[in-house]
Design a protein around this motif. Structure first.
Motif, mmCIF file in Angstrom:
data_model
loop_
_atom_site.group_PDB
_atom_site.id
_atom_site.type_symbol
_atom_site.label_atom_id
_atom_site.label_comp_id
_atom_site.label_asym_id
_atom_site.label_seq_id
_atom_site.Cartn_x
_atom_site.Cartn_y
_atom_site.Cartn_z
ATOM 1 N N LYS A 125 37.000 104.117 67.626
ATOM 2 C CA LYS A 125 37.550 103.281 66.438
ATOM 3 C C LYS A 125 36.332 102.904 65.465
ATOM 4 C CE LYS A 125 40.231 100.364 69.444
ATOM 5 N NZ LYS A 125 40.819 98.937 70.062
ATOM 6 N N GLN A 126 34.999 102.916 65.787
ATOM 7 C CA GLN A 126 34.114 102.734 64.930
ATOM 8 C C GLN A 126 34.137 104.063 63.978
ATOM 9 O OE1 GLN A 126 30.530 102.053 67.085
ATOM 10 N NE2 GLN A 126 31.019 99.563 66.958
ATOM 11 N N GLU A 127 34.110 105.088 64.580
ATOM 12 C CA GLU A 127 34.220 106.486 63.867
ATOM 13 C C GLU A 127 35.389 106.640 62.789
ATOM 14 O OE1 GLU A 127 33.066 110.810 65.004
ATOM 15 O OE2 GLU A 127 34.501 110.079 66.205
ATOM 16 N N ILE A 128 36.573 106.190 63.121
ATOM 17 C CA ILE A 128 37.676 105.823 62.453
ATOM 18 C C ILE A 128 37.570 105.154 61.366
ATOM 19 C CG2 ILE A 128 40.244 105.382 62.245
ATOM 20 C CD1 ILE A 128 40.506 106.365 65.193
ATOM 21 N N VAL A 129 37.024 103.817 61.469
ATOM 22 C CA VAL A 129 36.909 102.897 60.442
ATOM 23 C C VAL A 129 36.141 103.427 59.374
ATOM 24 C CG1 VAL A 129 36.167 100.608 60.139
ATOM 25 C CG2 VAL A 129 37.663 101.077 61.896
ATOM 26 N N HIS A 130 34.719 103.589 59.880
ATOM 27 C CA HIS A 130 33.702 103.978 58.954
ATOM 28 C C HIS A 130 33.529 105.319 58.445
ATOM 29 C CE1 HIS A 130 31.932 99.946 59.876
ATOM 30 N NE2 HIS A 130 32.136 100.267 61.084
ATOM 31 N N LEU A 131 33.689 106.587 59.273
ATOM 32 C CA LEU A 131 33.570 107.884 58.711
ATOM 33 C C LEU A 131 35.207 108.359 58.232
ATOM 34 C CD1 LEU A 131 31.867 110.112 58.626
ATOM 35 C CD2 LEU A 131 32.850 110.917 60.823
ATOM 36 N N VAL A 132 36.258 108.170 59.289
ATOM 37 C CA VAL A 132 37.438 108.633 58.601
ATOM 38 C C VAL A 132 38.021 107.816 57.127
ATOM 39 C CG1 VAL A 132 39.999 109.043 58.950
ATOM 40 C CG2 VAL A 132 38.154 109.514 60.604
ATOM 41 N N PHE A 133 38.360 106.505 57.197
ATOM 42 C CA PHE A 133 38.712 105.739 56.234
ATOM 43 C C PHE A 133 37.684 105.310 55.239
ATOM 44 C CE2 PHE A 133 42.026 105.737 59.392
ATOM 45 C CZ PHE A 133 43.119 105.887 58.514
ATOM 46 N N GLY A 134 36.403 104.825 55.837
ATOM 47 C CA GLY A 134 35.291 104.522 54.976
ATOM 48 C C GLY A 134 34.583 105.668 54.207
ATOM 49 N N GLU A 135 34.738 106.910 54.578
ATOM 50 C CA GLU A 135 33.957 107.953 53.910
ATOM 51 C C GLU A 135 35.022 109.032 53.388
ATOM 52 O OE1 GLU A 135 30.400 111.191 54.665
ATOM 53 O OE2 GLU A 135 30.672 109.320 55.760
ATOM 54 N N TYR A 136 35.600 109.614 54.313
ATOM 55 C CA TYR A 136 36.354 110.713 53.884
ATOM 56 C C TYR A 136 37.605 110.495 53.168
ATOM 57 C CZ TYR A 136 33.505 113.356 57.034
ATOM 58 O OH TYR A 136 32.499 113.942 57.780
ATOM 59 N N LEU A 137 38.530 109.100 53.498
ATOM 60 C CA LEU A 137 39.670 109.037 53.046
ATOM 61 C C LEU A 137 39.442 107.982 52.052
ATOM 62 C CD1 LEU A 137 41.867 109.379 56.023
ATOM 63 C CD2 LEU A 137 41.136 111.084 54.132
ATOM 64 N N ALA A 138 38.436 107.520 51.482
ATOM 65 C CA ALA A 138 38.281 106.399 50.721
ATOM 66 C C ALA A 138 38.853 106.596 49.445
ATOM 67 C CB ALA A 138 36.960 106.098 50.154
ATOM 68 N N ASP A 139 39.719 105.654 48.914
ATOM 69 C CA ASP A 139 40.303 105.729 47.504
ATOM 70 C C ASP A 139 41.588 106.817 47.340
ATOM 71 O OD1 ASP A 139 38.569 103.940 46.384
ATOM 72 O OD2 ASP A 139 37.072 105.645 46.055
ATOM 73 N N VAL A 140 42.143 107.263 48.611
ATOM 74 C CA VAL A 140 43.285 108.053 48.533
ATOM 75 C C VAL A 140 44.572 107.256 48.537
ATOM 76 C CG1 VAL A 140 41.967 110.101 49.114
ATOM 77 C CG2 VAL A 140 43.049 108.811 51.022
ATOM 78 N N GLY A 141 44.507 106.083 49.008
ATOM 79 C CA GLY A 141 45.735 105.200 49.550
ATOM 80 C C GLY A 141 45.932 105.327 50.694
ATOM 81 N N ALA A 142 44.973 105.804 51.507
ATOM 82 C CA ALA A 142 45.339 105.716 53.132
ATOM 83 C C ALA A 142 45.011 104.247 53.741
ATOM 84 C CB ALA A 142 44.369 106.865 53.812
#
Length: 259
Positions: free
Chosen positions: A237-254
């Motif tokens: 969950k932490q990886e999803i929150v901070h890495l997936v959405f917090g880094e890789y998918l930031a500002d793409v509307g996800a």
């Protein structure tokens, strides 16, 4: 006086030509930008739907397996699979291989073109980068590209298409090179009796789920599906929150509705 008049005419012509040139440059840039956007839109229109359908199949299968705690109807000892388990593994491997094949096709046909000229293309690039990143991907990029290549072939119109499940299974069974390239993926899928393997697949599945929900929000080509947050570990969950959405998918509307 006459010399002054000719000089004035010459300078006016020179400045007029310069102004015309200065106008030509932005006009040419605007035209080129429009052509690029039109080409990118046409490419995304052609490839987004099959890519989304391939992604949706992964999401559906991952959700189903998560609900059953990745249990197959045979032993889970991690030994060499046999019988129905072999079919299960080939079928599961095929879903990822077909998805990677669609990514390969898109990459080949977008050479010399900027997908980012189309808004959907820009978002898709971010998702593909996320799924291919070192901490999210299931196998290394070389194997992913090779597995995707195994799953594609030339079509009648000169482009490329993905092959079917039966043909993929035949390739794995009869082509030693194909079997070798696919082995890292098959070995990972054969270890779903371990928590580490399950969590890797679940995190990857969340990123693919976000791709589907973001690029097909009305689910015209895909299916709306529930998340499996209760199956994710605290670390996942932490990886999803901070890495997936917090880094890789930031500002793409996800939007993270998966944890």
């Amino acid at each position: 006086m006459k010399d002054t008049w000719w000089l004035s005419v010459f300078l006016a012509a020179l400045s007029g030509g310069l102004i015309a040139k200065l106008i030509d440059y932005p006009v040419a840039w605007i035209k080129a930008s429009r052509r690029e956007k039109k080409s990118a839109k046409a490419l995304v229109d052609a490839h987004l739907d099959p890519l989304l359908k391939a992604a949706d199949a992964i999401v559906g299968k991952t959700t189903s397996l998560a609900e059953r705690d990745f249990s197959f109807q045979t032993d889970q000892r991690g030994s060499a699979p046999s019988g129905v388990l072999t079919q299960d593994l080939i079928g599961l491997a095929y879903l990822y291989a077909r998805f990677w094949g669609r990514i390969n096709i898109l990459a080949e046909e977008s050479l010399g073109m900027s997908l980012a000229a189309d808004e959907r293309g820009a978002k898709l690039q971010r998702f593909i980068a996320c799924l291919g990143s070192q901490r999210i991907r299931l196998v290394n990029r070389t194997h992913q590209n090779a597995i995707g290549e195994i799953t594609t072939e030339l079509s009648f119109n000169g482009g490329r298409r993905t092959i079917g499940l039966v043909e993929f299974g035949t390739k794995i069974a009869e082509d030693g090179s194909a079997d070798t390239w696919c082995k890292p993926l098959v070995q990972l899928l054969a270890k779903t009796h371990t928590k580490a393997a399950r969590q890797r697949l679940l995190v990857y599945g969340v990123a693919v789920h976000a791709l589907v929900d973001t690029l097909d929000p009305d689910h015209q080509s895909t299916h709306p599906r529930m998340s499996y947050a209760n199956k994710l570990s605290k670390n996942s969950k932490q990886e999803i929150v901070h890495l997936v959405f917090g880094e890789y998918l930031a500002d793409v509307g996800a939007t993270n509705r998966y944890t």
